[in-house]
Design a protein around this motif. Structure first.
Motif, short mmCIF file in Angstrom:
data_model
loop_
_atom_site.label_atom_id
_atom_site.label_comp_id
_atom_site.label_asym_id
_atom_site.label_seq_id
_atom_site.Cartn_x
_atom_site.Cartn_y
_atom_site.Cartn_z
N MET A 1 38.23 60.77 -1.50
CA MET A 1 39.01 59.56 -1.71
C MET A 1 38.09 58.37 -2.00
N GLY A 2 37.00 58.28 -1.27
CA GLY A 2 36.06 57.20 -1.49
C GLY A 2 36.42 55.94 -0.73
N ARG A 3 35.39 55.16 -0.43
CA ARG A 3 35.56 53.96 0.38
C ARG A 3 36.44 52.92 -0.30
N ALA A 4 36.25 52.69 -1.58
CA ALA A 4 37.03 51.66 -2.28
C ALA A 4 38.53 51.99 -2.26
N ALA A 5 38.86 53.25 -2.51
CA ALA A 5 40.28 53.65 -2.50
C ALA A 5 40.84 53.55 -1.08
N TYR A 6 40.04 53.97 -0.08
CA TYR A 6 40.51 53.90 1.30
C TYR A 6 40.70 52.44 1.72
N ASP A 7 39.76 51.58 1.36
CA ASP A 7 39.87 50.16 1.72
C ASP A 7 41.11 49.51 1.10
N ALA A 8 41.55 50.03 -0.04
CA ALA A 8 42.74 49.48 -0.69
C ALA A 8 44.01 49.81 0.09
N MET A 9 44.04 50.93 0.81
CA MET A 9 45.25 51.34 1.53
C MET A 9 45.68 50.32 2.59
N PRO A 10 44.83 49.96 3.55
CA PRO A 10 45.29 48.98 4.54
C PRO A 10 45.59 47.62 3.91
N ARG A 11 44.79 47.24 2.93
CA ARG A 11 44.98 45.95 2.28
C ARG A 11 46.27 45.89 1.46
N ASP A 12 46.48 46.89 0.62
CA ASP A 12 47.59 46.85 -0.34
C ASP A 12 48.88 47.50 0.15
N GLU A 13 48.76 48.54 0.99
CA GLU A 13 49.97 49.25 1.44
C GLU A 13 50.45 48.78 2.80
N GLU A 14 49.53 48.58 3.74
CA GLU A 14 49.91 48.19 5.09
C GLU A 14 49.84 46.67 5.28
N LEU A 15 49.23 45.99 4.33
CA LEU A 15 49.10 44.52 4.35
C LEU A 15 48.43 44.01 5.62
N VAL A 16 47.35 44.70 6.02
CA VAL A 16 46.55 44.26 7.16
C VAL A 16 45.15 43.91 6.69
N PRO A 17 44.50 43.00 7.37
CA PRO A 17 43.18 42.52 6.91
C PRO A 17 42.01 43.37 7.41
N PHE A 18 42.12 44.71 7.31
CA PHE A 18 41.06 45.58 7.79
C PHE A 18 40.54 46.44 6.64
N ASN A 19 39.23 46.70 6.67
CA ASN A 19 38.66 47.66 5.72
C ASN A 19 38.18 48.87 6.52
N SER A 20 37.56 49.82 5.86
CA SER A 20 37.16 51.06 6.53
C SER A 20 36.16 50.80 7.66
N GLU A 21 35.27 49.84 7.50
CA GLU A 21 34.32 49.53 8.57
C GLU A 21 35.04 48.97 9.79
N ASP A 22 36.04 48.10 9.58
CA ASP A 22 36.82 47.56 10.69
C ASP A 22 37.56 48.68 11.42
N ILE A 23 38.16 49.59 10.65
CA ILE A 23 38.93 50.67 11.24
C ILE A 23 38.02 51.62 12.01
N GLU A 24 36.83 51.87 11.49
CA GLU A 24 35.87 52.71 12.21
C GLU A 24 35.48 52.05 13.52
N ARG A 25 35.22 50.74 13.51
CA ARG A 25 34.85 50.02 14.73
C ARG A 25 35.99 50.06 15.75
N ILE A 26 37.23 49.87 15.28
CA ILE A 26 38.39 49.93 16.17
C ILE A 26 38.49 51.34 16.77
N GLY A 27 38.29 52.36 15.96
CA GLY A 27 38.34 53.74 16.44
C GLY A 27 37.28 54.01 17.49
N ARG A 28 36.06 53.53 17.26
CA ARG A 28 34.99 53.73 18.25
C ARG A 28 35.31 53.00 19.55
N ASP A 29 35.86 51.80 19.45
CA ASP A 29 36.28 51.05 20.64
C ASP A 29 37.35 51.82 21.42
N GLU A 30 38.32 52.38 20.69
CA GLU A 30 39.40 53.14 21.33
C GLU A 30 38.84 54.38 22.02
#
Length: 160
Positions: free
Chosen positions: A1-30
């Protein structure tokens, strides 16, 4: 899928201000939080002399296909409790959540319960609550696997 395509999903589909690095950090915190809770539970159980596992988890859910119906019944139980005790109003326009088994292709990356809400601006108001049945409920409970320990209490807290 690639990072650019994955980063587009939360931004464009879920309308949240997170990219893959943010989601990884949230996952590690969880994960860190989950491990801390597990250690705390083990210490507290040892202090109190309480065994950890299915025998003290509020009732182990049935395995196999019956797990989905068990989930539906717990959701109905929780909904009735919330309504009866007037905890929160859930307006009917909010829609419905359909509880189904996680599609096979998603099960390796979604080991527990997950939710897919209705799409924003969609005419459909139905969301999906996915359940991934574990290989062994008793083994998951024994190992304190928070993703696969489907006892009554954990189902109620996850659904809430």
């Amino acid at each position: 899928m690639g990072r650019a395509a994955y980063d587009a999903m939360p931004r464009d589909e879920e309308l949240v201000p997170f990219n893959s690095e943010d989601i990884e950090r949230i996952g590690r915190d969880e994960l860190g939080h989950g491990w801390a809770v597990q250690i705390w539970m083990e210490e507290l159980a040892a202090e109190r002399g309480t065994p950890i596992g299915p025998e003290t988890g509020g009732g182990l859910a049935p395995g196999g296909p019956a797990l989905i119906d068990y989930y539906r019944a717990r959701i109905a139980q929780l909904s009735e409790f919330v309504e009866e005790h007037q905890i929160v109003d859930v307006p009917p326009w909010l829609g419905e959540i359909e509880t189904v088994e996680t599609p096979k292709f998603l099960q390796p990356v979604s080991p527990g319960a997950s939710m897919f809400p209705p799409l924003l601006f969609s005419k459909s108001t139905t969301g999906f609550y996915f359940i991934t049945p574990p290989t062994s409920l008793a083994e998951a409970a024994k190992n304190l696997d928070a993703n696969q320990d489907f006892d009554r209490d954990r189902i109620l807290s996850t659904v809430a």
